[in-house]
Design a protein around this motif. Structure first.
Motif, PDB file in Angstrom:
ATOM      1  N   PHE A  82       0.847  -1.199   0.000  1.00  0.00           N
ATOM      2  CA  PHE A  82       0.000   0.000   0.000  1.00  0.00           C
ATOM      3  C   PHE A  82       0.887   1.255   0.000  1.00  0.00           C
ATOM      4  N   ARG A  83       1.913   1.241   0.865  1.00  0.00           N
ATOM      5  CA  ARG A  83       2.811   2.394   0.945  1.00  0.00           C
ATOM      6  C   ARG A  83       3.525   2.625  -0.388  1.00  0.00           C
ATOM      7  N   SER A  84       4.054   1.551  -0.973  1.00  0.00           N
ATOM      8  CA  SER A  84       4.778   1.708  -2.247  1.00  0.00           C
ATOM      9  C   SER A  84       3.887   2.313  -3.322  1.00  0.00           C
ATOM     10  N   LYS A  85       2.639   1.864  -3.344  1.00  0.00           N
ATOM     11  CA  LYS A  85       1.721   2.302  -4.404  1.00  0.00           C
ATOM     12  C   LYS A  85       1.138   3.678  -4.158  1.00  0.00           C
ATOM     13  N   LYS A  86       0.777   3.930  -2.890  1.00  0.00           N
ATOM     14  CA  LYS A  86      -0.086   5.084  -2.611  1.00  0.00           C
ATOM     15  C   LYS A  86       0.596   6.256  -1.921  1.00  0.00           C
ATOM     16  N   ILE A  87       1.780   6.015  -1.316  1.00  0.00           N
ATOM     17  CA  ILE A  87       2.374   7.053  -0.479  1.00  0.00           C
ATOM     18  C   ILE A  87       3.791   7.362  -0.949  1.00  0.00           C
ATOM     19  N   GLY A  88       4.063   8.626  -1.150  1.00  0.00           N
ATOM     20  CA  GLY A  88       5.421   9.066  -1.462  1.00  0.00           C
ATOM     21  C   GLY A  88       5.965   9.822  -0.272  1.00  0.00           C
ATOM     22  N   ILE A  89       7.195   9.516   0.135  1.00  0.00           N
ATOM     23  CA  ILE A  89       7.735  10.110   1.363  1.00  0.00           C
ATOM     24  C   ILE A  89       9.039  10.853   1.069  1.00  0.00           C
ATOM     25  N   ILE A  90       9.132  12.062   1.618  1.00  0.00           N
ATOM     26  CA  ILE A  90      10.339  12.873   1.446  1.00  0.00           C
ATOM     27  C   ILE A  90      10.834  13.268   2.837  1.00  0.00           C
ATOM     28  N   TYR A  91      12.102  13.053   3.084  1.00  0.00           N
ATOM     29  CA  TYR A  91      12.674  13.382   4.400  1.00  0.00           C
ATOM     30  C   TYR A  91      13.560  14.612   4.304  1.00  0.00           C
ATOM     31  N   GLN A  92      13.990  15.073   5.474  1.00  0.00           N
ATOM     32  CA  GLN A  92      14.855  16.256   5.518  1.00  0.00           C
ATOM     33  C   GLN A  92      16.189  15.986   4.837  1.00  0.00           C
ATOM     34  N   GLU A  93      16.866  14.953   5.295  1.00  0.00           N
ATOM     35  CA  GLU A  93      18.071  14.525   4.609  1.00  0.00           C
ATOM     36  C   GLU A  93      17.540  13.522   3.606  1.00  0.00           C
ATOM     37  N   ASN A  94      17.877  13.718   2.373  1.00  0.00           N
ATOM     38  CA  ASN A  94      17.166  13.065   1.282  1.00  0.00           C
ATOM     39  C   ASN A  94      16.996  11.550   1.376  1.00  0.00           C
ATOM     40  N   GLY A 147      20.053  20.724  -2.794  1.00  0.00           N
ATOM     41  CA  GLY A 147      18.824  20.984  -3.540  1.00  0.00           C
ATOM     42  C   GLY A 147      18.582  19.939  -4.620  1.00  0.00           C
ATOM     43  N   GLU A 148      19.656  19.554  -5.312  1.00  0.00           N
ATOM     44  CA  GLU A 148      19.522  18.520  -6.349  1.00  0.00           C
ATOM     45  C   GLU A 148      19.096  17.190  -5.722  1.00  0.00           C
ATOM     46  N   ALA A 149      19.713  16.870  -4.595  1.00  0.00           N
ATOM     47  CA  ALA A 149      19.370  15.613  -3.915  1.00  0.00           C
ATOM     48  C   ALA A 149      17.895  15.621  -3.504  1.00  0.00           C
ATOM     49  N   GLN A 150      17.394  16.778  -3.043  1.00  0.00           N
ATOM     50  CA  GLN A 150      15.976  16.842  -2.670  1.00  0.00           C
ATOM     51  C   GLN A 150      15.078  16.722  -3.895  1.00  0.00           C
ATOM     52  N   ARG A 151      15.521  17.220  -5.032  1.00  0.00           N
ATOM     53  CA  ARG A 151      14.742  17.028  -6.260  1.00  0.00           C
ATOM     54  C   ARG A 151      14.641  15.547  -6.609  1.00  0.00           C
ATOM     55  N   VAL A 152      15.770  14.845  -6.458  1.00  0.00           N
ATOM     56  CA  VAL A 152      15.755  13.404  -6.715  1.00  0.00           C
ATOM     57  C   VAL A 152      14.793  12.725  -5.729  1.00  0.00           C
ATOM     58  N   ALA A 153      14.853  13.156  -4.474  1.00  0.00           N
ATOM     59  CA  ALA A 153      13.969  12.559  -3.464  1.00  0.00           C
ATOM     60  C   ALA A 153      12.498  12.801  -3.812  1.00  0.00           C
ATOM     61  N   ILE A 154      12.208  13.984  -4.344  1.00  0.00           N
ATOM     62  CA  ILE A 154      10.826  14.282  -4.744  1.00  0.00           C
ATOM     63  C   ILE A 154      10.434  13.419  -5.948  1.00  0.00           C
ATOM     64  N   ALA A 155      11.353  13.287  -6.906  1.00  0.00           N
ATOM     65  CA  ALA A 155      11.072  12.437  -8.073  1.00  0.00           C
ATOM     66  C   ALA A 155      10.782  11.011  -7.613  1.00  0.00           C
ATOM     67  N   ARG A 156      11.588  10.526  -6.681  1.00  0.00           N
ATOM     68  CA  ARG A 156      11.390   9.171  -6.163  1.00  0.00           C
ATOM     69  C   ARG A 156      10.023   9.052  -5.467  1.00  0.00           C
ATOM     70  N   ALA A 157       9.656  10.100  -4.764  1.00  0.00           N
ATOM     71  CA  ALA A 157       8.381  10.056  -4.027  1.00  0.00           C
ATOM     72  C   ALA A 157       7.169  10.081  -4.959  1.00  0.00           C
ATOM     73  N   ILE A 159       7.108   9.047  -8.331  1.00  0.00           N
ATOM     74  CA  ILE A 159       7.161   8.231  -9.559  1.00  0.00           C
ATOM     75  C   ILE A 159       5.996   7.259  -9.672  1.00  0.00           C
ATOM     76  N   ASN A 160       5.446   6.822  -8.537  1.00  0.00           N
ATOM     77  CA  ASN A 160       4.315   5.889  -8.605  1.00  0.00           C
ATOM     78  C   ASN A 160       2.968   6.608  -8.532  1.00  0.00           C
ATOM     79  N   ASP A 161       3.015   7.934  -8.728  1.00  0.00           N
ATOM     80  CA  ASP A 161       1.791   8.703  -8.770  1.00  0.00           C
ATOM     81  C   ASP A 161       0.966   8.538  -7.486  1.00  0.00           C
ATOM     82  N   PRO A 162       1.561   8.810  -6.335  1.00  0.00           N
ATOM     83  CA  PRO A 162       0.907   8.503  -5.061  1.00  0.00           C
ATOM     84  C   PRO A 162      -0.291   9.400  -4.771  1.00  0.00           C
ATOM     85  N   GLN A 163      -1.216   8.872  -3.978  1.00  0.00           N
ATOM     86  CA  GLN A 163      -2.361   9.691  -3.552  1.00  0.00           C
ATOM     87  C   GLN A 163      -2.032  10.527  -2.334  1.00  0.00           C
ATOM     88  N   ILE A 164      -0.961  10.118  -1.636  1.00  0.00           N
ATOM     89  CA  ILE A 164      -0.521  10.883  -0.472  1.00  0.00           C
ATOM     90  C   ILE A 164       0.956  11.205  -0.640  1.00  0.00           C
TER      91      ILE A 164
END
Ligand SMILES: Nc1ncnc2c1ncn2[C@@H]1O[C@H](COP(=O)(O)OP(=O)(O)OP(=O)(O)O)[C@@H](O)[C@H]1O
Ligand SMILES: [Mg+2]
Length: 225
Positions: A82-94, A147-157, A159-164
């Protein structure tokens, strides 16, 4: 109506040398299409709350419902999927995998949902290019700026088109201009079928959310748009 996420009477305690009650009967509904900021002093339970919403941790008592269905915190495998499909997570340190490139970090997240490597790579490439990292695909995290690392983290979060989308102080370790860029990128992910929740110590960013939730005394004490 569209309360996709509902927390009801959530309590969360940690017992180390002594027991601490971090969340003490917290209830809150979250609507699709909205952005929520969570503020509160250090130790007030912002990360604890996000970890319950992401099903990484489980409440001591109380219920978490997604789309009216109560989560069973004993069903680890189901919840991981469920988490992989529906939730994208971004942390402070990427939190990127240090031995893998930007591209790999992003496409691995897609593989956990659909095991088609070619498709995953092409989606990841597209996404990274779209957010301005076309010439960073093969860089390792140590070769990226914060900043670049956080962009990658956002892309990772996303990519599965999460609802959250959950972000725990996503701009906390960036200088103010980079922080503004990253916050804008996060905010641009708002959609009518998505909830974005971010914890922050920055009132300027918090005020740009649709709702600002203040954590106090183990609950959400005030909440305004
Ligand atoms: N795994 C754990 N074991 C024991 N105590 C914990 C654990 N996780 C969090 N805590 C405690 O719970 C309280 C809330 O922590 P939490 O990380 O949720 O705060 P926060 O609001 O995110 O703070 P910050 O703004 O510093 O990130 C703290 O007192 C912390 O020490
Ligand atoms: Mg925290």
């Amino acid at each position: 109506m569209n309360n996709f996420l509902e927390l009801n009477n959530i309590r969360k305690s940690f017992t180390t040398e002594k027991k601490i009650n971090v969340l003490r009967g917290l209830s809150r509904k979250f609507k699709l299409g909205k952005i929520y900021a969570i503020m509160g002093p250090s130790g007030s339970g912002k990360s604890t709350l996000l970890n319950l919403i992401s099903l990484i941790d489980k409440p001591t008592s109380g219920t978490v419902k997604y789309d009216k269905v109560e989560i069973n915190f004993n069903h680890n495998e189901k919840n991981d999927l469920f988490r992989s499909k529906k939730i994208g997570i971004i942390y402070q340190e990427n939190n990127l995998l240090s031995d893998f490139t930007a591209l790999e970090n992003v496409y691995f997240a897609a593989l956990s949902v659909n095991n088609d490597k070619k498709l995953a790579i092409s989606k990841a490439e597209k996404l990274l290019k779209k957010i301005g990292l076309s010439n960073r695909l093969n860089h390792f995290p140590s070769q990226l700026s914060g900043g670049e690392a956080q962009r990658v983290a956002i892309a990772r979060a996303i990519i599965n088109d999460p609802q959250i989308i959950l972000a725990d102080e996503p701009t906390g370790s960036l200088d103010i201009n980079t922080a503004k860029d990253i916050f804008k990128l996060l905010k641009n992910q708002k959609r009518s079928d998505r909830i974005i929740i971010f914890a922050t110590h920055n009132r300027f960013f918090a005020k740009k959310a649709d709702y600002l939730l203040e954590m106090r005394d183990g609950g959400i004490k005030s909440s305004y748009a």
